[in-house]
Design a protein around this motif. Structure first.
Motif, PDB file in Angstrom:
ATOM      1  N   VAL A   1     -16.022  -2.225  -1.481  1.00 35.34           N
ATOM      2  CA  VAL A   1     -15.722  -0.884  -2.506  1.00 35.34           C
ATOM      3  C   VAL A   1     -14.539  -1.464  -3.183  1.00 35.34           C
ATOM      4  O   VAL A   1     -13.528  -1.245  -2.551  1.00 35.34           O
ATOM      5  CB  VAL A   1     -15.624   0.470  -1.749  1.00 35.34           C
ATOM      6  CG1 VAL A   1     -15.676   1.425  -2.828  1.00 35.34           C
ATOM      7  CG2 VAL A   1     -17.110   0.670  -0.755  1.00 35.34           C
TER       8      VAL A   1
ATOM      9  N   ASN B   1     -13.711  -2.089   2.740  1.00 30.18           N
ATOM     10  CA  ASN B   1     -13.624  -0.754   1.996  1.00 30.18           C
ATOM     11  C   ASN B   1     -12.206  -0.023   2.333  1.00 30.18           C
ATOM     12  O   ASN B   1     -12.424   0.405   3.604  1.00 30.18           O
ATOM     13  CB  ASN B   1     -14.790   0.176   2.334  1.00 30.18           C
ATOM     14  CG  ASN B   1     -14.817   1.641   1.617  1.00 30.18           C
ATOM     15  OD1 ASN B   1     -13.952   1.875   1.020  1.00 30.18           O
ATOM     16  ND2 ASN B   1     -15.997   2.383   2.127  1.00 30.18           N
ATOM     17  N   PRO B   2     -11.411   0.256   1.536  1.00 24.51           N
ATOM     18  CA  PRO B   2     -11.264  -0.121   0.186  1.00 24.51           C
ATOM     19  C   PRO B   2     -11.132  -1.900   0.108  1.00 24.51           C
ATOM     20  O   PRO B   2     -10.383  -2.597   1.036  1.00 24.51           O
ATOM     21  CB  PRO B   2     -10.217   0.392  -0.651  1.00 24.51           C
ATOM     22  CG  PRO B   2      -9.143   0.707   0.596  1.00 24.51           C
ATOM     23  CD  PRO B   2     -10.157   1.082   1.679  1.00 24.51           C
TER      24      PRO B   2
END
Lengths: 375, 302
Positions: B278, B292-293
């Motif tokens: 992400v 993620n992140p």
């Protein structure tokens, strides 16, 4: 049309389709039948090929016909005439015709980038004012439909001056089963472009049912098909065979173009009749009411200076087994169209600035042409 | 779209096509097979790590594309030594053994009179092409695709089944009373040449300016490209990726399956975003980012 894989070695290569047809003809009419012989002599390697006598050329042009752009040779492009030039996307074929003019060439296939360069050359300021058509030959460009489609698209994009694309192929008789939608699509959706398919049907037996089916399919797309044939000893060097061939081609809407004298390539003595016999045959074919006047071929020799249409007045002199042929190609024009072009040592310039050249004749020695095929 | 075809091709024809020397006998090749399940009279690409161990016993007339010859060769197997044999394998497959469908416009397709279709555009069943749409030469649009709005599609693109190009963007603002206000998307979508858009994907129209998909971008199935995003040339966005609005993805990036990119994030050139990663902030060029992140993992090789 033509192909090879290795210099000086031209392996026998007969497509499975042709092999099936030859087997059926042999089983039906026997190995001595004219139909079987017509295929056998064109495709089966014979011992006579090793008996090299006078036909010792390894190229069909003695002159250089390559072209350059930005100081680099444009691979696969040759230019000899004003309106047209030749692009060879590949030298690979589905079968090997024994008398192939490119039998002793090195093998190559142009990459997409090289095809783009060829198209860019066709649209370049070097040629675009005069160039109107291209002959896409090889090899057999139809065996690589993706590459051919790429070339056609590239020509349309980079060379809008090209209005006619002629594509030379023997796939119609070598293996018509390979002519499918990939090839049909190349001819569709190209407004403003005239497509012509140049094929080579040397004997009526080569018009197989599968061949006829694809001739009909391609013709339905608006593609004009014409046949430029080769006069071959033992295959079609008689009026009856030629008349039957041209009658059948006319029925199929296939136009006649050149009837070539078999090139003086290495080892081809056994397939080459004399020019005199060829001229006589064509006179009897054309002036006897045997075939329609709408399907008359032009008898021609492909020489070091280009094609020369043959008739009695073309032959200026004879020395040993060579004949001096008169052309109407201008030396000055040739240099203008292709500055790289050099006068072949077989050629000379006459008092009018026209080219004439010494060409190796064939022979009518029946024994040399009648190697008996076997099953 | 295409189908496999059987053809009798000499191995020497394939050698000629690839400009490679045929090492071994010439024979008929009728199609492809795989390294682990070789079939007689086929061509395969070698598993280079197992090239010397294979042995090739019990196989006859197989043409192997490899980057080198094995230590031991047999008469029944012929070789073509080529660079990038995995690419050459695909080239041979495409050139000799794939037949494409006829290019035509299906009778059930609904094409607005003001839409402009180039030469050789194929349109499948139930496709909708709205007003002001332009489709470039040789593009293929498969069944049930909907293209509406101010959309310009380049040449030789492929848009697969059920995808939408130009649907209005998901763009709502909520006022102090809780009223959801939709921002109408009246901008353009500009798609370059040789772009692939997979099945069931959505390319949203931009709010005012353009959503841009540059040349050679390849988008997999089930991908969403949000409004006003710009996907630079050669990027590859794989299945399930979500690209929010206003995103910029650089040249030749690889967005792995199910990765997501937040609104207005800029990703540099030659970036790989890992599976399920992400991206919440801008990512610099030439990096591999995961998690993620998403965080930097290493430099990308190419």
């Amino acid at each position: 049309m033509g192909a090879t894989t290795e210099k000086s070695v031209f392996p026998e290569k007969i497509s499975p389709f042709l092999k099936e047809k030859m087997a059926a003809l042999c089983a039906g009419g026997g190995a001595a039948s004219a139909d079987y012989r017509a295929l056998y002599l064109q495709y089966v390697k014979q011992a006579a090929e090793d008996a090299v006598a006078l036909e010792d050329n390894e190229r069909h042009w003695e002159a250089n016909v390559d072209v350059e752009m930005d100081g680099h040779r444009v691979k696969g492009v040759e230019r000899l005439y004003r309106h047209s030039l030749v692009i060879e996307p590949t030298l690979v074929c589905a079968s090997h015709c024994r008398y192939c003019l490119r039998a002793h060439y090195g093998m190559f296939t142009l990459s997409e980038d090289e095809l783009k360069q060829a198209a860019l050359f066709c649209g370049s300021k070097l040629v675009r004012d005069e160039l109107r058509e291209v002959l896409i030959t090889g090899g057999d460009p139809l065996i690589l439909p993706q590459r051919l489609g790429y070339l056609v698209d590239a020509l349309m994009k980079y060379a809008p001056n090209v209005k006619t694309m002629r594509i030379a192929t023997r796939l119609l008789s070598h293996d018509p089963r390979r002519i499918d939608n990939n090839i049909f699509e190349i001819f569709k959706h190209k407004p403003g472009i005239r497509f012509e398919l140049a094929t080579q049907i040397n004997h009526p037996v080569e018009l197989f049912p599968e061949t006829i089916e694809k001739i009909v399919d391609i013709s339905a797309l608006g593609v004009k098909i014409y046949s430029q044939n080769v006069l071959l000893k033992g295959v079609n060097d008689d009026v009856e065979t030629l008349a039957a061939l041209y009658d059948r081609l006319r029925e199929l809407h296939v136009e006649a173009h050149y009837l070539f004298h078999c090139l003086p390539m290495k080892g081809m003595h056994h397939l080459r009749p004399s020019l005199g016999k060829g001229i006589e045959l064509v006179k009897r074919l054309l002036n006897s009411g045997r075939i329609s006047g709408r399907i008359k071929p032009m008898f021609a020799a492909m020489t070091d200076i280009g094609k020369i249409t043959l008739y009695e007045g073309t032959v200026l002199a004879r020395k040993d087994n060579k004949v001096l042929l008169q052309s109407h190609y201008s030396y000055a024009d040739r240099l203008r169209w292709n500055p790289n072009w050099k006068l072949p040592k077989t050629a000379a310039v006459d008092e009018n600035g026209l080219l004439r050249m010494w060409y190796l004749d064939g022979s009518d020695d029946a024994a040399s042409s009648r190697e008996i095929p076997h099953a | 779209m295409y189908k496999m075809k059987t053809a009798d091709i000499f191995a020497s024809e394939i050698a000629g096509f690839l400009e490679a020397e045929l090492i071994g006998r010439d024979f008929i090749v009728r199609g492809p097979s795989s390294w682990r399940r070789m079939i007689d009279n086929t061509f395969v690409r070698a598993d280079e790590s197992g090239l010397d161990e294979h042995g090739f016993q019990s196989h006859k007339d197989v043409l192997v594309l490899a980057s080198r010859l094995p230590v031991v060769q047999t008469d029944s197997i012929s070789f073509l030594v080529v660079k990038e044999p995995h690419i050459k394998f695909i080239d041979v497959l495409n050139e000799f053994f794939i037949e494409f469908d006829e290019v035509k416009i299906a009778p059930s397709a609904m094409i607005d009179k003001s839409a402009r279709l180039g030469q050789g555009v194929a349109v499948g069943e139930n496709v909708v092409i709205g007003p002001d749409v332009t489709i470039g030469d040789g593009t293929r649009i498969l069944n049930n695709v909907v293209i509406t709005g101010r959309v310009q599609v380049g040449e030789k693109c492929l848009i697969k089944h059920n995808s939408t190009v130009g649907s209005t963007g998901y763009d709502f603002e909520v006022d102090v009373q809780g009223r959801q206000v939709h921002f109408p998307h009246v901008g353009k979508i500009i798609i370059g040449d040789h772009v692939w858009i997979g099945s069931n994907s959505s390319i949203e129209s931009s709010a005012i300016h353009e959503t841009v998909i540059e040349d050679m971008v390849k988008i997999d199935d089930l991908v969403q490209i949000g409004a006003n995003s710009v996907i630079r040339a050669g990027a590859m966005i794989t299945a399930g990726a979500i690209i929010s609005r206003g995103v910029e993805i650089g040249k030749n990036c690889l967005i792995a399956p199910n990765a997501s990119v937040r609104d207005s994030v800029k990703i540099g050139d030659h970036v790989t975003l890992g599976i399920g990663a992400v991206a919440l902030k801008d990512l610099k060029s030439h990096g591999v980012y995961v998690g993620n992140p998403a965080v930097f993992l290493k430099e990308r090789d190419n």
